[in-house]
Design an enzyme around this catalytic site. Structure first.
Site, PDB file in Angstrom:
ATOM      1  N   HIS A  14      -7.314  19.800  41.868  1.00 29.84           N
ATOM      2  CA  HIS A  14      -8.145  19.100  42.509  1.00 29.84           C
ATOM      3  C   HIS A  14      -9.755  19.941  42.716  1.00 29.84           C
ATOM      4  CE1 HIS A  14      -4.909  17.009  44.668  1.00 29.84           C
ATOM      5  NE2 HIS A  14      -4.205  18.043  44.278  1.00 29.84           N
ATOM      6  N   LEU A  15     -10.722  19.160  42.412  1.00 28.66           N
ATOM      7  CA  LEU A  15     -11.894  19.629  42.391  1.00 28.66           C
ATOM      8  C   LEU A  15     -12.848  19.146  43.501  1.00 28.66           C
ATOM      9  CD1 LEU A  15     -12.750  19.432  38.501  1.00 28.66           C
ATOM     10  CD2 LEU A  15     -11.531  21.046  39.540  1.00 28.66           C
ATOM     11  N   ARG A  16     -12.030  18.673  44.395  1.00 26.24           N
ATOM     12  CA  ARG A  16     -12.939  18.269  45.692  1.00 26.24           C
ATOM     13  C   ARG A  16     -14.412  17.474  45.196  1.00 26.24           C
ATOM     14  NH1 ARG A  16      -8.368  18.106  47.902  1.00 26.24           N
ATOM     15  NH2 ARG A  16      -7.369  20.064  48.554  1.00 26.24           N
ATOM     16  N   HIS A 116       3.112  11.401  43.086  1.00 27.61           N
ATOM     17  CA  HIS A 116       3.426  12.520  43.860  1.00 27.61           C
ATOM     18  C   HIS A 116       4.571  12.233  45.049  1.00 27.61           C
ATOM     19  CE1 HIS A 116       1.773  15.121  47.401  1.00 27.61           C
ATOM     20  NE2 HIS A 116       2.322  14.268  48.052  1.00 27.61           N
ATOM     21  N   HIS A 157       4.445  18.102  40.684  1.00 22.53           N
ATOM     22  CA  HIS A 157       5.037  19.410  41.378  1.00 22.53           C
ATOM     23  C   HIS A 157       6.242  19.195  41.725  1.00 22.53           C
ATOM     24  CE1 HIS A 157       3.356  16.735  44.544  1.00 22.53           C
ATOM     25  NE2 HIS A 157       2.170  16.938  44.220  1.00 22.53           N
ATOM     26  N   ASN A 198       1.782  22.030  49.749  1.00 22.38           N
ATOM     27  CA  ASN A 198       2.450  20.631  49.585  1.00 22.38           C
ATOM     28  C   ASN A 198       3.037  20.135  48.160  1.00 22.38           C
ATOM     29  OD1 ASN A 198       3.834  18.328  50.688  1.00 22.38           O
ATOM     30  ND2 ASN A 198       2.195  17.039  50.698  1.00 22.38           N
ATOM     31  N   ASP A 225      -1.926  22.739  40.435  1.00 21.45           N
ATOM     32  CA  ASP A 225      -2.219  21.942  41.614  1.00 21.45           C
ATOM     33  C   ASP A 225      -3.350  22.869  42.536  1.00 21.45           C
ATOM     34  OD1 ASP A 225      -1.942  20.026  43.692  1.00 21.45           O
ATOM     35  OD2 ASP A 225      -0.138  20.618  44.228  1.00 21.45           O
TER      36      ASP A 225
HETATM   37 ZN   LIG Z   1       0.472  16.114  44.927  1.00 18.47          ZN
END
Ligand SMILES: [Zn+2]
Length: 280
Positions: A14-16, A116, A157, A198, A225
């Protein structure tokens, strides 16, 4: 300590909203390619935003993933065919896509779909078996729809023993799919660390099963992640990614060759499965 002489691909990050900052950390951590999820703000659910994201400066190769549904709300598919040439694949990561009709519609195309399979952190902590239920639902779906599917499904994940067991059985049965785990799931149990991540950390038995799944090929990929703030998930990081992964070689869980499969060869294959031209 260790020498890695191939490009490292992190299939889940995630690079936001700060691609330069986070890709710089990836680069410093020895990661050459990051595949980044759509749940920044606003989410990457249309071509305009994806093109804008692609223009931002990056310090390593960074390939976007589009949302599957608009606003990751699980109701309406994005403009898949228009978006496809610009992304590695599609994912509503952060959310479980309940609507199997939508999943079927998107998988009827030759694309990569990353899923997910867990509820929110708060629900997952109370019901650790939900991940396995969600995984099982998708595996049954794949089994039933084998003939109509042109795309590739990848489960993100995986963290629980029973999920590994089901995926192993499904692969034996000839169901085509791939899956990943993350360093924290083969390193820490919920008794070792009180942290919010998560899916939530599992038990010692889960750690053993994840390691076995990596060793026997049930789990294809190790991904970070990497999830910087606003979520308090400090352990899902770029900086610890290679050292924890290489730790499996030092401990004798994986061979050097197997590690190369998990962090380079398999991610590369998976990215290419949807038709994305990855040049590395
Ligand atoms: Zn996820």
């Amino acid at each position: 300590m260790y020498k890695i002489n191939y490009p490292v691909i992190d299939l889940h990050a995630h690079l936001r909203n700060d691609i330069p900052f986070h890709t710089k950390i990836a680069k410093e951590s020895g990661i050459d390619v990051v595949v980044y999820m759509a749940n920044c703000s606003p989410s990457l659910d249309n071509l305009r935003r994806i093109k804008k994201s692609l223009k931002e400066k990056r310090y390593c190769k960074a390939i976007p993933v589009s949302a599957i549904t608009k606003g990751l709300r699980g109701k309406e598919l994005v403009e898949i065919d228009k978006i496809k040439p610009y992304v590695a694949g599609f994912s509503d990561d952060g959310k479980y896509l309940k609507d199997l009709g939508l999943l079927k519609e998107i998988l009827m195309r030759k694309i990569l779909v990353l899923v997910h399979c867990s509820p929110s952190y708060e629900i997952g902590v109370k019901n650790p078996n939900l991940e396995t239920e969600f995984v099982e639902r998708y595996l049954n779906f794949l089994d039933k729809n084998k003939k109509n599917i042109k795309g590739w499904l990848h489960i993100q994940h995986v963290s629980k023993k029973e999920s590994v067991k089901l995926i192993k059985e499904a692969k034996k049965k000839g169901i085509d799919l791939s899956c990943e785990t993350c360093p924290h799931y083969f390193t820490y149990s919920k008794d070792d660390l009180d942290t919010k991540v998560n899916p939530p950390l599992g038990t010692k038995e889960d750690i053993i099963a994840i390691r076995e799944g990596l060793a026997d090929g049930t789990i294809d990929v190790i991904a970070s992640d990497y999830a910087p703030l606003p979520r308090k998930t400090g352990i899902a990081g770029f900086r610890s990614f290679l050292s924890l992964s290489y730790g499996l070689v030092l401990e004798g869980v994986l061979t050097e060759k197997q590690l190369k499969e998990k962090i380079y060869l398999n991610p590369k294959k998976i990215i290419k499965s949807g038709g994305y031209k990855l040049r590395i």
